[in-house]
Every structure is written in structure tokens, then in C-alpha cells.
Write a protein that holds these residues in place. Structure first.
Motif, PDB file in Angstrom:
ATOM      1  N   MET A  58     -49.286  -8.107  20.590  1.00 19.00           N
ATOM      2  CA  MET A  58     -49.632  -9.197  21.139  1.00 19.00           C
ATOM      3  C   MET A  58     -49.377  -9.414  22.514  1.00 19.00           C
ATOM      4  SD  MET A  58     -49.075 -13.022  19.246  1.00 19.00           S
ATOM      5  CE  MET A  58     -49.329 -14.563  20.048  1.00 19.00           C
ATOM      6  N   TYR A  59     -50.324  -9.850  23.582  1.00 19.44           N
ATOM      7  CA  TYR A  59     -49.649 -10.186  24.848  1.00 19.44           C
ATOM      8  C   TYR A  59     -49.958 -11.676  25.059  1.00 19.44           C
ATOM      9  CZ  TYR A  59     -50.657 -10.568  29.789  1.00 19.44           C
ATOM     10  OH  TYR A  59     -50.493 -10.853  30.959  1.00 19.44           O
ATOM     11  N   LEU A  60     -48.902 -12.349  25.784  1.00 21.65           N
ATOM     12  CA  LEU A  60     -48.907 -13.701  25.920  1.00 21.65           C
ATOM     13  C   LEU A  60     -48.832 -14.057  27.447  1.00 21.65           C
ATOM     14  CD1 LEU A  60     -49.452 -16.641  24.326  1.00 21.65           C
ATOM     15  CD2 LEU A  60     -46.933 -16.746  24.307  1.00 21.65           C
ATOM     16  N   ASN A  61     -49.846 -14.490  28.130  1.00 22.75           N
ATOM     17  CA  ASN A  61     -49.717 -14.833  29.374  1.00 22.75           C
ATOM     18  C   ASN A  61     -49.596 -16.332  29.743  1.00 22.75           C
ATOM     19  OD1 ASN A  61     -52.244 -15.006  32.309  1.00 22.75           O
ATOM     20  ND2 ASN A  61     -50.105 -14.098  32.408  1.00 22.75           N
ATOM     21  N   ILE A  62     -48.386 -16.643  30.147  1.00 18.44           N
ATOM     22  CA  ILE A  62     -47.856 -18.252  29.849  1.00 18.44           C
ATOM     23  C   ILE A  62     -48.065 -18.968  31.454  1.00 18.44           C
ATOM     24  CG2 ILE A  62     -46.111 -19.789  29.480  1.00 18.44           C
ATOM     25  CD1 ILE A  62     -44.812 -17.616  28.160  1.00 18.44           C
ATOM     26  N   HIS A  63     -48.832 -20.005  31.151  1.00 19.54           N
ATOM     27  CA  HIS A  63     -49.327 -20.714  32.326  1.00 19.54           C
ATOM     28  C   HIS A  63     -48.750 -22.218  32.082  1.00 19.54           C
ATOM     29  CE1 HIS A  63     -52.185 -18.053  34.635  1.00 19.54           C
ATOM     30  NE2 HIS A  63     -52.028 -17.508  33.411  1.00 19.54           N
ATOM     31  N   SER A  64     -49.278 -23.023  32.968  1.00 30.26           N
ATOM     32  CA  SER A  64     -49.447 -24.439  32.755  1.00 30.26           C
ATOM     33  C   SER A  64     -50.444 -25.014  33.560  1.00 30.26           C
ATOM     34  CB  SER A  64     -47.818 -25.104  33.348  1.00 30.26           C
ATOM     35  OG  SER A  64     -47.720 -25.097  34.546  1.00 30.26           O
ATOM     36  N   HIS A  65     -50.813 -25.820  33.347  1.00 33.05           N
ATOM     37  CA  HIS A  65     -50.532 -27.071  32.122  1.00 33.05           C
ATOM     38  C   HIS A  65     -51.807 -27.324  31.066  1.00 33.05           C
ATOM     39  CE1 HIS A  65     -50.698 -29.306  35.778  1.00 33.05           C
ATOM     40  NE2 HIS A  65     -51.774 -30.167  34.895  1.00 33.05           N
ATOM     41  N   GLY A  66     -51.637 -27.950  30.037  1.00 24.34           N
ATOM     42  CA  GLY A  66     -52.873 -28.630  29.478  1.00 24.34           C
ATOM     43  C   GLY A  66     -52.770 -28.644  27.804  1.00 24.34           C
TER      44      GLY A  66
END
Length: 432
Positions: free
Chosen positions: A310-318
């Protein structure tokens, strides 16, 4: 003792300095735009390009509004077009410069109160600097050498070390364990993503609870808190809304720096959802992996490709949990991807604040807008089974989420990470 009049003078100078820091955004305004049909949605996308709008939050008909920043020069033309098409809109804030001044004051007060409570800055409860993040990574590696290994991927364009932690009970030697790879702050202005990455480290190492022991014993973790340190520090010191990297290519532009790192990956590169304008927010660069920072993410993926589940590219926002592909096509295992994503979203929603939206899970191009060259798509394309973009909540504050919300975001997101890790691990065992 410093004379009282000198103290007041210094305070006044500091206040003037902070106030002037955001002058480039003076009289920029922020608007809420309500789209109810796909035609209206398409029009906003077109205006985003033609007027070079800064979309802070993308809407989705019929119930998710856009939040858009416009310059004084853009404002009247933008509002006239909305009125001509009968699109509802409302002014959210008349002066972005003042908004950021207030945000700076909030952060300063929060840090002061944190020092009074803890006698030190807790980086995952705050908006930490690049140096504070590195100090925390080094502290974890030094205090927990049997679990955490600090790795320097290499220097950023401007020479800052890009660092990440490998967390494992077996020092990554047990190949039967899947790897969960998450990173944050690939877009410089998305500050609230960094504490989430640090809190994940905290919960796996410093505050491992009995119910979560399986997450450490059965899974290995790679956590990269700041993909884009140059842009991140530039957004802290000079331009709060800076999004891109800070590389310089005189043959492309003598005035504009950097590229959109999340359009710089080698997957359908420079084909859709990008701008040819080297000054635009979504300019992808001249070629895939032109940026050292994106090359480091790529290299981590390939080094552990056989085990990254699993790969998770974390952003903001919504409040979005998105997966590939950015051209609306779907991966072969899209049902499984939706399954894991839905479990993650549900776990977060179970803890969300009443004023927060529920997470929506789905294909990034269908739910939001087409893109090319994203980290999410690249991870999926090269063979990572579950590759996502996570858009954290903004609570209507956009990039100025008050620091008092950080603990809530950390806690609920951790619940989602745990749920997705456990479910993805079951799929890993099934394929092993």
C-alpha cells in the motif's frame, strides 16, 4: 534589563515584519462557488486554466462547493462569468493577506501554549518546521534503534536532506511482511499533512497500544514526512501558498521556479490536467522525474516493490480518498482498491467531527478532475496493489486549519490507516 520602550519597539518591528510577509496576497479574495451540474463543473475547470485561478478546494455537483482564490485583477471577470451562467457564489474572505496574518498569530499562540503545557514543541501536535521534523526523526531513530532506522534519500534541489524512517521489528529482513509506504507534503502549502505522518510514527513507536501491536509486528512501514522540503520551507518563510518544488531551469523560465511534484511522475506524463505555463501551479516540468524529490519517492518504490502492498500520498484538503487512474481508466483490481479505500474512509468517518464531511472514495478523475504524472497513478502503474491519494479535512478553513484541529485529524486518520493496513495485509497474504 532591557528598557521597556525597547521591548515595545522590538515588538512593533516584529509585528510589522510579520504583517508585511503576506503582502503579495493583499486584496486577494476567496470565494465559495456552488456547482449543481456537470456543465457548471466543466466551466469552473475551464476558468481555472484560462484565468489561472488558484482552486483551494475542488467541488463536485451537487453538494460540494469550490473554494477559489482570485487576484484583484481576476475578480470582476471571474464573478461576471459566474453571474452570466447563473452559478451561485459567495465571498468567503476579502483579503487573503489578513487571513494569513491571523493564521500566523494563531500558530504563535498555539506554540506558546504548548510550551507552557509540555516545556517543548510536540511536532505532531503542531505545524513543525523542516528542522523540527528532522529533529524528531533523529530522536526516534536514536531512542528506538531496534524499531526505527533513519534513511537520508539524498539532497533536495537546494541541498536539504530528504529523510524518512523505516519502522520494523525485523529490520526489513522478513520478506513475508507487507510494507505500507506513506508520504506527505509533496505540495508545499499543505502543512497539515506533515503532523499526520509524524503522528503515525508516534503511534507505531512511542505510543504503541496493545490493540495495534499487529500493525507493528505484521507490517513494515516507510514514512516520509516531507517530500518537498524546499517548497515547504519557502511556503513558511516567503509565500504561504507556494505549492511547487524550488528547482530552477533558466532555459524554461528566468523568473519562475519549480514544478508541481505531483505531476512529475512518469505515468501519462504531461498529457492531461497540467499546464504548459512554467509559472502555473500545475506545471509538470520538462520531463518525468526532473526533480530529485520525486526521484527519491520512485526509488523507494522500486527498492521494495515486491513487498509494498500500500502507498498513501497524503494531501489536504477536502475529505477524499482517491485512486487511479487520472485518465478515468481503472486498474484491474479496482474492486479491491475500492474495498480497502472504503474501509479506510469508514474508519475515519466513525471518528469525524460533526461539521466535517464524510469521505468520498473513488477514481480521482471521475470524482474530481483528470490528471497525469501523479504519485498515486505511478505507484499503481508500476505494480503497487493499493495506491491512493488521501485528502485530509479542511473544516472550511482551507490551508489555514487552526492548530487546535491537528490532534483530531491525526487521531481519525490513524484509525483509517490502521483499518486499511489490516485489510491490505489480508490481500497480501492471499497473493503470497
Amino acid at each position: 534589563m532591557v528598557p521597556l520602550n525597547v521591548v515595545f519597539l522590538l515588538g512593533a518591528c516584529l509585528g510589522a515584519s510579520l504583517a508585511g510577509k503576506h503582502d503579495i496576497y493583499s486584496r486577494h479574495s476567496v470565494h465559495r462557488v456552488s456547482v449543481t451540474t456537470e456543465n457548471e463543473n466543466t466551466l469552473i475547470h475551464q476558468l481555472e486554466t484560462s484565468l489561472e485561478l488558484d482552486v483551494w478546494e475542488h467541488g463536485a455537483p451537487p453538494d460540494r462547493d469550490y473554494i477559489i482564490r482570485v487576484t484583484p485583477e481576476q475578480e470582476q471577470a471571474f464573478l461576471n462569468i459566474l453571474d452570466d451562467h447563473g452559478i451561485a457564489h459567495a465571498l468567503r474572505h476579502p483579503d487573503v493577506a489578513r487571513m494569513f496574518e491571523e493564521f500566523d498569530e494563531q500558530i504563535a499562540e498555539w506554540r506558546k501554549s504548548q510550551l507552557l503545557r509540555n516545556s517543548r514543541i510536540v511536532p505532531f501536535e503542531n505545524y513543525p518546521s523542516y528542522a523540527e521534523v528532522n529533529d524528531y526523526l533523529e530522536y526516534i531513530a536514536a531512542q528506538y534503534p531496534d524499531l526505527a532506522t533513519l534513511v537520508t534519500a539524498g539532497p533536495s534541489y537546494e541541498g536539504r536532506d530528504v529523510k524518512y524512517l523505516k519502522i520494523s521489528t525485523t529490520n526489513f529482513t522478513d520478506t513475508s511482511k507487507p510494507i505500507y509506504f506513506l508520504d506527505a507534503t509533496i505540495h508545499a502549502r499543505e502543512w497539515v499533512t506533515t503532523p499526520v505522518a509524524l503522528y503515525t510514527i508516534h503511534r507505531l513507536v512511542e505510543d504503541l497500544r496493545t490493540e495495534d501491536r499487529d500493525l507493528l509486528e505484521d507490517i513494515d512501514w516507510i514514512i516520509l514526512p516531507i517530500v518537498n522540503p524546499d517548497g515547504f520551507e519557502y511556503s513558511r518563510d516567503y509565500e504561504r501558498l507556494w505549492r511547487r518544488t524550488r528547482s530552477y531551469n533558466e532555459s524554461v523560465s528566468v523568473t519562475c521556479y519549480g514544478v508541481d511534484a505531483n505531476r512529475n511522475f512518469d505515468v501519462a506524463f504531461n498529457t492531461i490536467g497540467v499546464s504548459a505555463n512554467p509559472c502555473a501551479q500545475d506545471y509538470p516540468g520538462t520531463e518525468p522525474f526532473s526533480e530529485p524529490e520525486t526521484r527519491y519517492v520512485r526509488d523507494i518504490m522500486f527498492e521494495y516493490l515486491e513487498r509494498i502492498q500500500m502507498y498513501l500520498n497524503i494531501h489536504s484538503h477536502g475529505n477524499w480518498l482517491l485512486y487511479g487512474f487520472g485518465d478515468t481508466t481503472l486498474p484491474a483490481n479496482s474492486l479491491q482498491i475500492f474495498h480497502v479505500g472504503a474501509a479506510m474512509g469508514a474508519a475515519i468517518d466513525a471518528l469525524k467531527l460533526p461539521q466535517a464531511r464524510y469521505y468520498r472514495v473513488g477514481n480521482s478523475a471521475i470524482l474530481l478532475y483528470p490528471t497525469s504524472g501523479s504519485a498515486q497513478d505511478y505507484g499503481q502503474r508500476i505494480g503497487i496493489p493499493f495506491s491512493y491519494t488521501l485528502e485530509l479535512p479542511g473544516y472550511t478553513y482551507a490551508f489555514q486549519v487552526p492548530p487546535s484541529y491537528i490532534q483530531q485529524i491525526n487521531t481519525e486518520t490513524w484509525a483509517g490507516l490502521a483499518a486499511s493496513a489490516r485489510l491490505a495485509r489480508l490481500y497480501y497474504r492471499a497473493r503470497s
